[in-house]
Scaffold this active site. Structure first.
Site, PDB file in Angstrom:
ATOM      1  N   LYS A 180       0.886  -1.172   0.000  1.00  0.00           N
ATOM      2  CA  LYS A 180       0.000   0.000   0.000  1.00  0.00           C
ATOM      3  C   LYS A 180       0.924   1.223   0.000  1.00  0.00           C
ATOM      4  CE  LYS A 180      -1.706   2.997   2.020  1.00  0.00           C
ATOM      5  NZ  LYS A 180      -1.427   4.427   1.661  1.00  0.00           N
ATOM      6  N   SER A 233       5.108   8.170   9.654  1.00  0.00           N
ATOM      7  CA  SER A 233       5.187   9.069  10.804  1.00  0.00           C
ATOM      8  C   SER A 233       4.965   8.303  12.114  1.00  0.00           C
ATOM      9  CB  SER A 233       4.130  10.162  10.667  1.00  0.00           C
ATOM     10  OG  SER A 233       2.851   9.571  10.661  1.00  0.00           O
ATOM     11  N   GLY A 237       2.362   5.341  12.984  1.00  0.00           N
ATOM     12  CA  GLY A 237       3.014   4.105  13.439  1.00  0.00           C
ATOM     13  C   GLY A 237       2.492   3.662  14.798  1.00  0.00           C
ATOM     14  N   GLU A 254       9.095   1.687  11.249  1.00  0.00           N
ATOM     15  CA  GLU A 254      10.233   2.606  11.037  1.00  0.00           C
ATOM     16  C   GLU A 254       9.652   4.007  10.967  1.00  0.00           C
ATOM     17  OE1 GLU A 254      13.303   1.953  11.168  1.00  0.00           O
ATOM     18  OE2 GLU A 254      13.492  -0.177  10.754  1.00  0.00           O
ATOM     19  N   CYS A 288      14.270  10.565   6.789  1.00  0.00           N
ATOM     20  CA  CYS A 288      14.011  10.304   8.210  1.00  0.00           C
ATOM     21  C   CYS A 288      15.274  10.426   9.052  1.00  0.00           C
ATOM     22  CB  CYS A 288      13.400   8.930   8.385  1.00  0.00           C
ATOM     23  SG  CYS A 288      14.393   7.616   7.656  1.00  0.00           S
ATOM     24  N   GLU A 387      10.002  16.723  14.658  1.00  0.00           N
ATOM     25  CA  GLU A 387      10.433  16.443  13.289  1.00  0.00           C
ATOM     26  C   GLU A 387       9.722  17.404  12.337  1.00  0.00           C
ATOM     27  OE1 GLU A 387       8.994  12.902  11.170  1.00  0.00           O
ATOM     28  OE2 GLU A 387      11.088  12.432  10.780  1.00  0.00           O
TER      29      GLU A 387
HETATM   30  P1  NAD Z   1       2.305   8.878   7.191  1.00  0.00           P
HETATM   31  O1  NAD Z   1       2.422   8.210   8.491  1.00  0.00           O
HETATM   32  O2  NAD Z   1       1.339   9.979   7.035  1.00  0.00           O
HETATM   33  O3  NAD Z   1       1.918   7.830   6.054  1.00  0.00           O
HETATM   34  C1  NAD Z   1       2.709   6.694   5.795  1.00  0.00           C
HETATM   35  C2  NAD Z   1       1.856   5.634   5.142  1.00  0.00           C
HETATM   36  O4  NAD Z   1       0.877   5.174   6.058  1.00  0.00           O
HETATM   37  C3  NAD Z   1       1.087   6.117   3.916  1.00  0.00           C
HETATM   38  O5  NAD Z   1       1.073   5.069   2.969  1.00  0.00           O
HETATM   39  C4  NAD Z   1      -0.304   6.369   4.481  1.00  0.00           C
HETATM   40  O6  NAD Z   1      -1.328   6.308   3.517  1.00  0.00           O
HETATM   41  C5  NAD Z   1      -0.419   5.222   5.465  1.00  0.00           C
HETATM   42  N1  NAD Z   1      -1.389   5.428   6.542  1.00  0.00           N
HETATM   43  C6  NAD Z   1      -1.851   6.601   7.044  1.00  0.00           C
HETATM   44  N2  NAD Z   1      -2.715   6.358   8.056  1.00  0.00           N
HETATM   45  C7  NAD Z   1      -2.784   5.007   8.201  1.00  0.00           C
HETATM   46  C8  NAD Z   1      -3.476   4.141   9.093  1.00  0.00           C
HETATM   47  N3  NAD Z   1      -4.261   4.609  10.048  1.00  0.00           N
HETATM   48  N4  NAD Z   1      -3.286   2.816   8.978  1.00  0.00           N
HETATM   49  C9  NAD Z   1      -2.467   2.319   8.034  1.00  0.00           C
HETATM   50  N5  NAD Z   1      -1.786   3.074   7.140  1.00  0.00           N
HETATM   51  C10 NAD Z   1      -1.934   4.420   7.237  1.00  0.00           C
HETATM   52  O7  NAD Z   1       3.797   9.336   6.828  1.00  0.00           O
HETATM   53  P2  NAD Z   1       4.268  10.169   5.568  1.00  0.00           P
HETATM   54  O8  NAD Z   1       3.903  11.583   5.807  1.00  0.00           O
HETATM   55  O9  NAD Z   1       3.868   9.501   4.306  1.00  0.00           O
HETATM   56  O10 NAD Z   1       5.867   9.989   5.671  1.00  0.00           O
HETATM   57  C11 NAD Z   1       6.676  10.854   6.379  1.00  0.00           C
HETATM   58  C12 NAD Z   1       7.099  10.227   7.687  1.00  0.00           C
HETATM   59  O11 NAD Z   1       7.770   8.996   7.456  1.00  0.00           O
HETATM   60  C13 NAD Z   1       8.083  11.064   8.460  1.00  0.00           C
HETATM   61  O12 NAD Z   1       7.673  11.123   9.814  1.00  0.00           O
HETATM   62  C14 NAD Z   1       9.393  10.292   8.361  1.00  0.00           C
HETATM   63  O13 NAD Z   1      10.290  10.476   9.402  1.00  0.00           O
HETATM   64  C15 NAD Z   1       8.922   8.897   8.293  1.00  0.00           C
HETATM   65  N6  NAD Z   1       9.929   8.039   7.673  1.00  0.00           N
HETATM   66  C16 NAD Z   1      10.608   7.144   8.473  1.00  0.00           C
HETATM   67  C17 NAD Z   1      11.604   6.345   7.940  1.00  0.00           C
HETATM   68  C18 NAD Z   1      12.350   5.357   8.793  1.00  0.00           C
HETATM   69  O14 NAD Z   1      12.915   4.434   8.253  1.00  0.00           O
HETATM   70  N7  NAD Z   1      12.366   5.502  10.101  1.00  0.00           N
HETATM   71  C19 NAD Z   1      11.916   6.435   6.592  1.00  0.00           C
HETATM   72  C20 NAD Z   1      11.222   7.342   5.808  1.00  0.00           C
HETATM   73  C21 NAD Z   1      10.206   8.141   6.361  1.00  0.00           C
END
Ligand code: NAD
Length: 482
Positions: A180, A233, A237, A254, A288, A387
């Site tokens: 997804k 995020s 998570g 992650e 990240c 962040e």
């Molecule tokens: P996000 O959490 O908004 O979305 C990530 C994914 O989760 C998307 O595919 C989204 O559609 C899905 N999602 C949203 N709500 C959900 C739910 N309730 N249940 C299941 N899936 C859901 O994050 P983003 O804005 O896309 O990405 C940015 C974030 O990702 C930043 O906080 C960054 O630090 C983090 N990030 C972490 C790493 C790592 O390895 N630690 C790597 C890259 C990005």
């Protein structure tokens, strides 16, 4: 696919080895961050779409998990070959998806291929191991089995790399998958499944449902999903972790970070100057593990600040398709609002705005933000704690090493970090005191052969390395008389 007025409309999700009509009638806009133009529509998948994908993955599981380790390794190698054939088209597609500079996305298919090859080479980690009982004459055969159907949920910042970080070990372990992708970046999944098909990955082993948060939540919730691997995020998570806890479902998270680069008093400023953009502002600050807090010894504070500001000002901002561009647009209007909101917070908190803070002149279209550096940042300010995920850097002074370590560790996150000092042994000693999953000495880069495992609010579980493969495995110990 239909095309009208330069907008491509896709009505399918990828299930059981074919693009099939989505059940959901809802569509997501896909927008080029550099032009703000909507250029595609894709399905915003619903529970029925997720169910079909999971059912296909479940049906493919007995066959895929029964293939020999050698066969799976060969399939992964062919999959890698297919990525290598798609380098330039993939790079342009990825840049259009999220605005990452082409100099960044140029390496994406090679990285995907290398990740697949790395996990193909770990096939010996799948073999049974015999362990004698410590007392007595019996022994156990330790079997490593695939966990089952894995739901892979990815963010927009490195869409292909973060999908492959999950997909490669999942496939090698013998799992089948449902991906997804993030709603902002649903386009790379097309070349991904095309490459998988050309490599002979059997139907149903990889399924894809595009969509937003509700689509991801339906995947997490599905009773036939055995494992969830999520990058995104901390807020999302945490919600996924809570749900997986309730379901007693294996989960890898992650999440976000607020990593520190600690410059020791003997830091080589030329080296640091050459490194700072990649280290702290990579991918227009949307990485990240960026070291978005730079900790500088008070005696060299202004000198370090000047070096950072000179380097940041010299880095070209503009069209991400231009190979010289270092800073492109951020991914979305929402993300720009968030970043600009934090710049305001920094000013109100009394940090010294040294460069940036606005929008770049001459770039009227596209979600651009001036690369921004704040000095005199105090450890408790929000811009030092939260962040931001955009091109904003905070530079904090410290008086001695103990204080530097204390500031570095004064964070709810625990993802990455770096220490700069000419005396490498001393720098390593400081690095060992940093409470994060990984730390670089005089540079930073993640290594897909070594665990990447955020602590605290940065995550749960491990990706990369043999440990990342183990997270797609379950164990069975067969005890027998030897
Ligand atoms: P996000 O959490 O908004 O979305 C990530 C994914 O989760 C998307 O595919 C989204 O559609 C899905 N999602 C949203 N709500 C959900 C739910 N309730 N249940 C299941 N899936 C859901 O994050 P983003 O804005 O896309 O990405 C940015 C974030 O990702 C930043 O906080 C960054 O630090 C983090 N990030 C972490 C790493 C790592 O390895 N630690 C790597 C890259 C990005």
């Amino acid at each position: 696919m239909t095309t009208t007025a330069d907008v491509e409309t896709y009505d399918e999700v990828y299930v059981g080895g074919a693009w099939v009509a989505a059940h959901s009638a809802a569509r997501l806009d896909v927008t080029d961050p550099a032009t703000e133009q909507v250029y595609a529509h894709v399905p915003d998948g619903d529970e029925v779409d997720i169910d079909r994908a999971v059912v296909a993955a479940r049906a493919a599981f007995p066959g895929w998990s029964a293939t020999s380790h050698q066969e799976r390794a060969e399939t992964l190698q062919r999959f890698a070959d297919e990525f290598e054939k798609r380098t330039s088209s993939l790079s342009a597609l990825l840049t259009r998806e999220n605005g990452s500079p082409i100099a960044e996305t140029g390496a994406a298919s090679a990285h995907a291929a290398a990740t697949l090859r790395y996990y193909a080479d770990l096939r010996t980690m799948l073999e049974d191991e015999v362990r004698p009982f410590p007392r007595g004459s019996m022994e156990s055969v330790v079997r490593r089995l695939p966990v089952g159907v894995a739901g892979l949920i990815t963010p927009w910042n490195y869409p292909l790399a973060l999908a492959m970080t999950k997909l490669a070990p999942a496939l090698m372990a013998g799992c089948t998958t449902v991906i997804k992708p993030a709603p902002e970046t649903p386009m790379h999944v097309r070349p991904l499944v095309e490459a998988a098909g050309a490599a002979g990955v059997p139907p149903g082993v990889i399924n894809v449902v595009t969509g937003g948060g509700a689509t991801g939540a339906a995947l997490v919730e599905h009773t036939s999903v055995d494992k969830v691997a999520f990058t995104g995020s901390t807020v999302t998570g945490r919600a996924i972790g809570q749900r997986c806890g309730g379901l007693l479902r294996s989960v890898t998270l992650e999440l976000g970070g607020k990593s520190a680069a600690v410059l020791l008093d003997d830091a080589d400023l030329d080296l640091f100057g050459q490194s700072v953009v990649r280290l702290s502002l990579r991918n227009t600050g949307q990485t990240c593990y960026n070291c978005t807090r730079v900790l500088a010894p008070i005696a060299r504070y202004e000198e370090i600040l000047d070096r950072i500001v000179d380097t940041v000002r010299a880095a070209p901002v503009g069209d991400p398709m231009d190979p010289d561009t270092v800073f492109g647009p951020v991914v979305s209007a929402r993300q720009r609002e968030r970043v600009e909101g934090y710049i305001e917070v920094g000013k109100q908190e009394g940090a010294r705005l040294i460069t940036g803070g606005g929008r770049p002149a001459g770039l009227d279209r596209g979600w651009y933000v001036d690369p921004t550096v704040f000095g005199d940042v105090a450890p408790n300010m929000r811009i030092a704690q939260e962040e931001i995920f955009g091109p904003v850097l905070s530079v904090l002074p410290y008086t001695d090493i103990d204080e530097a370590v204390r500031i570095a560790n004064d964070s709810s996150y625990g993802l990455a970090g770096s220490v700069f000092g000419v005396d490498e042994a001393r720098a390593q000693q400081v690095a060992r005191r940093i409470e994060t999953g990984n730390v670089g000495i005089n540079f930073y880069s993640s290594n897909y052969a070594a665990p990447f495992a955020g602590r605290k609010d940065s995550g749960v579980g491990v990706e990369f390395g043999p440990e990342g493969l183990a997270s797609y495995q379950v164990f069975q110990s067969l005890h027998r008389k030897s």
